[in-house]
Scaffold this motif. Structure first.
Motif, PDB file in Angstrom:
ATOM      1  N   VAL A   1       0.872  -1.183   0.000  1.00  0.00           N
ATOM      2  CA  VAL A   1       0.000   0.000   0.000  1.00  0.00           C
ATOM      3  C   VAL A   1       0.900   1.221   0.000  1.00  0.00           C
ATOM      4  CG1 VAL A   1      -1.857   1.234   1.156  1.00  0.00           C
ATOM      5  CG2 VAL A   1      -1.712  -1.263   1.333  1.00  0.00           C
ATOM      6  N   SER A   2       0.576   2.202  -0.836  1.00  0.00           N
ATOM      7  CA  SER A   2       1.399   3.401  -0.967  1.00  0.00           C
ATOM      8  C   SER A   2       0.602   4.653  -0.633  1.00  0.00           C
ATOM      9  CB  SER A   2       1.935   3.507  -2.393  1.00  0.00           C
ATOM     10  OG  SER A   2       2.513   4.765  -2.621  1.00  0.00           O
ATOM     11  N   ALA A   3       1.324   5.694  -0.333  1.00  0.00           N
ATOM     12  CA  ALA A   3       0.700   6.994  -0.097  1.00  0.00           C
ATOM     13  C   ALA A   3       0.246   7.604  -1.421  1.00  0.00           C
ATOM     14  CB  ALA A   3       1.680   7.913   0.615  1.00  0.00           C
ATOM     15  N   SER A   4      -0.450   8.707  -1.318  1.00  0.00           N
ATOM     16  CA  SER A   4      -0.963   9.386  -2.507  1.00  0.00           C
ATOM     17  C   SER A   4       0.196   9.868  -3.385  1.00  0.00           C
ATOM     18  CB  SER A   4      -1.855  10.554  -2.105  1.00  0.00           C
ATOM     19  OG  SER A   4      -1.118  11.498  -1.356  1.00  0.00           O
ATOM     20  N   PRO A   5      -0.046  10.038  -4.684  1.00  0.00           N
ATOM     21  CA  PRO A   5       1.035  10.343  -5.617  1.00  0.00           C
ATOM     22  C   PRO A   5       1.630  11.715  -5.438  1.00  0.00           C
ATOM     23  CG  PRO A   5      -1.086  10.364  -6.708  1.00  0.00           C
ATOM     24  CD  PRO A   5      -1.337   9.915  -5.312  1.00  0.00           C
ATOM     25  N   PRO A   6       2.878  11.865  -5.881  1.00  0.00           N
ATOM     26  CA  PRO A   6       3.508  13.191  -5.872  1.00  0.00           C
ATOM     27  C   PRO A   6       2.741  14.169  -6.756  1.00  0.00           C
ATOM     28  CG  PRO A   6       5.139  11.464  -6.203  1.00  0.00           C
ATOM     29  CD  PRO A   6       3.794  10.812  -6.339  1.00  0.00           C
ATOM     30  N   ASP A   7       2.790  15.425  -6.382  1.00  0.00           N
ATOM     31  CA  ASP A   7       2.161  16.476  -7.179  1.00  0.00           C
ATOM     32  C   ASP A   7       3.091  16.834  -8.336  1.00  0.00           C
ATOM     33  OD1 ASP A   7       0.704  18.629  -8.132  1.00  0.00           O
ATOM     34  OD2 ASP A   7       1.578  20.025  -6.685  1.00  0.00           O
TER      35      ASP A   7
END
Length: 431
Positions: free
Chosen positions: A255-261
């Motif tokens: 599970v990963s965090a939200s994507p880079p902006d």
């Protein structure tokens, strides 16, 4: 594709586990070579190699098609073939001559590992409503009339093609559901099955696929828990079918965090977010490679895992990039060169914030790895290229393939931003 709501991101919620690697001298790489049509706009290429010295590159081309198809509009699938393992390449040509089907995008290409000769290609067309598959048995010179593997209303995205013998599979997402179209007669007829609703793992995009010697088929996906804005956790999981695609079992890998902006580069939805790809070696060991982040919108790392029991269990994830902490990683690519032999590549920004393509290999199933090779290089005459690397990855298809002599071939896109225009580039790496 340019209109795609695609891009991945993941929230790696588990602890990082140190990984000790055995370093050997990295393979020297030659300068990158531009493939594609000289005018217009090329991106999102795919690559495959057969057992007879041929390498196949395919991609969607936008814009000027002078000399190829004056009646074509929007984008078409183009092909280049090397008959000498990447040393020289044919001129670009349409896969299906004079094919005026509208808006051919998200192209894929694969060689049957059983005969080592038959080549399959797939893409979306007609405003992404049709998923089509075609086949060549003469090293890409002639292709069968494309078969519609699946037809829907608009909204299909991110097809992934995998073949083995008579079995041909294309996985894709459509209207927040995950589907696989399966053929068991060499691509002549297809039946689509629903892998799952997206309510379990989120809005999912395929990243890789494999078929083992037992006939089990696997697809890897990145599932976004929050579709709007891709601001939530991303589930990286693998679906397996042991009955020819009729039913599926899903296994969560990470599970990963939200994507880079990356709005500064005009990015589409979750563009630099997590992706997961996979392959199988001839001994039926499965390998997965993915990028994931521990902090929302933060930089992501590259991770590797393997399964020796047909995907039932997976080893603890291991970092495989030697880049310093805080460097952004994206776009994993993986292939196998034999039993226990695995090749991996990715893009990262360790060189002054510019992007480059890096490559490693392992001869013992990922227990230890070669040193890193940089496959990308500076070429004069392109505004998005400088001595440090390229400005931005162009398109979210990036692949590697292994030829009959065990040499790795890589293909990727570069551009000034997500919107382009840009170009596709190729290089060879060692074994």
């Amino acid at each position: 594709m340019k209109s795609r709501m695609r891009k991945l991101t993941l929230i790696v919620a588990s602890l990082l586990i140190p990984f000790v690697v055995v370093l050997v001298a990295s393979a020297a790489s030659s300068p990158q070579v531009r493939l594609g049509f000289q005018a217009g706009d090329d991106w999102e290429p795919a690559i495959a190699a057969d057992h007879f010295g041929h390498v196949y590159a395919i991609w969607p081309h936008y814009g000027d098609l002078s000399g190829i198809c004056s009646a074509c509009s929007t984008s078409v699938a183009l092909l280049q073939v090397s008959n000498d393992r990447g040393q020289t390449w044919s001129a670009p040509r349409m896969v299906i001559p004079n094919d005026t089907a509208a808006h051919q995008v998200d192209v894929q290409i694969a060689v049957d590992p059983i005969d080592g000769k038959t080549v399959y290609a797939a893409w979306l067309q007609n405003n992404k409503s049709d998923t089509v598959v075609t086949r060549s048995t003469d090293f890409g010179k002639n292709w069968t009339t494309p078969v519609v593997a699946d037809s829907t209303n608009t909204g299909t995205d991110k097809p992934i093609l995998v073949v083995r013998g008579r079995d041909v599979y294309v996985g894709f997402d459509h209207q927040q559901k995950v589907w696989v179209a399966a053929s068991h007669d060499y691509g002549a007829h297809f039946t689509s099955s629903l892998v799952r609703q997206n309510s379990e793992f989120g809005v999912s995009l395929a990243g890789g696929a494999a078929v083992d010697s037992k006939g089990n088929v696997y697809f890897s996906w990145a599932g976004y828990s929050q579709n709007g804005g891709a601001k939530g956790a991303v589930n990286l999981y693998i679906s397996k079918s042991s009955d020819g695609g009729a039913s599926w079992l899903n296994t969560l890998i990470d599970v990963s965090a939200s994507p880079p902006d990356c709005s500064a580069y005009l990015c589409g939805w979750a563009y630099l977010g997590a992706q997961i790809t996979l392959t199988a070696d001839p001994g039926d060991t499965m390998y997965a490679l993915w990028n994931a982040g521990a902090v929302d919108t933060g930089p992501e790392r590259m991770y590797f895992s393997r399964s020796k029991d047909s995907g039932a269990t997976w080893s603890t994830r291991r970092e495989v990039s030697l880049a310093p902490k805080g460097v952004s990683h994206a776009f994993p690519a993986i292939a196998s060169g034999g039993a226990g032999n695995v090749r991996i590549a990715w893009m990262d920004t360790r060189s002054g914030g510019a992007w480059n393509v890096y490559y490693r290999s392992s001869n013992n199933g990922g227990n230890s790895w070669s040193g890193e090779s940089k496959l990308s290089s500076y070429v004069v005459g392109y505004s998005y290229l400088n001595a440090n690397g390229f400005t931005f990855p162009y398109g979210d298809y990036f692949e590697v393939a292994v030829d009959d002599l065990g040499q790795t071939h890589a293909i990727w896109g570069e551009g000034p931003d997500w919107a382009g225009p840009g170009n596709i580039w190729y290089n060879r790496a060692g074994k």
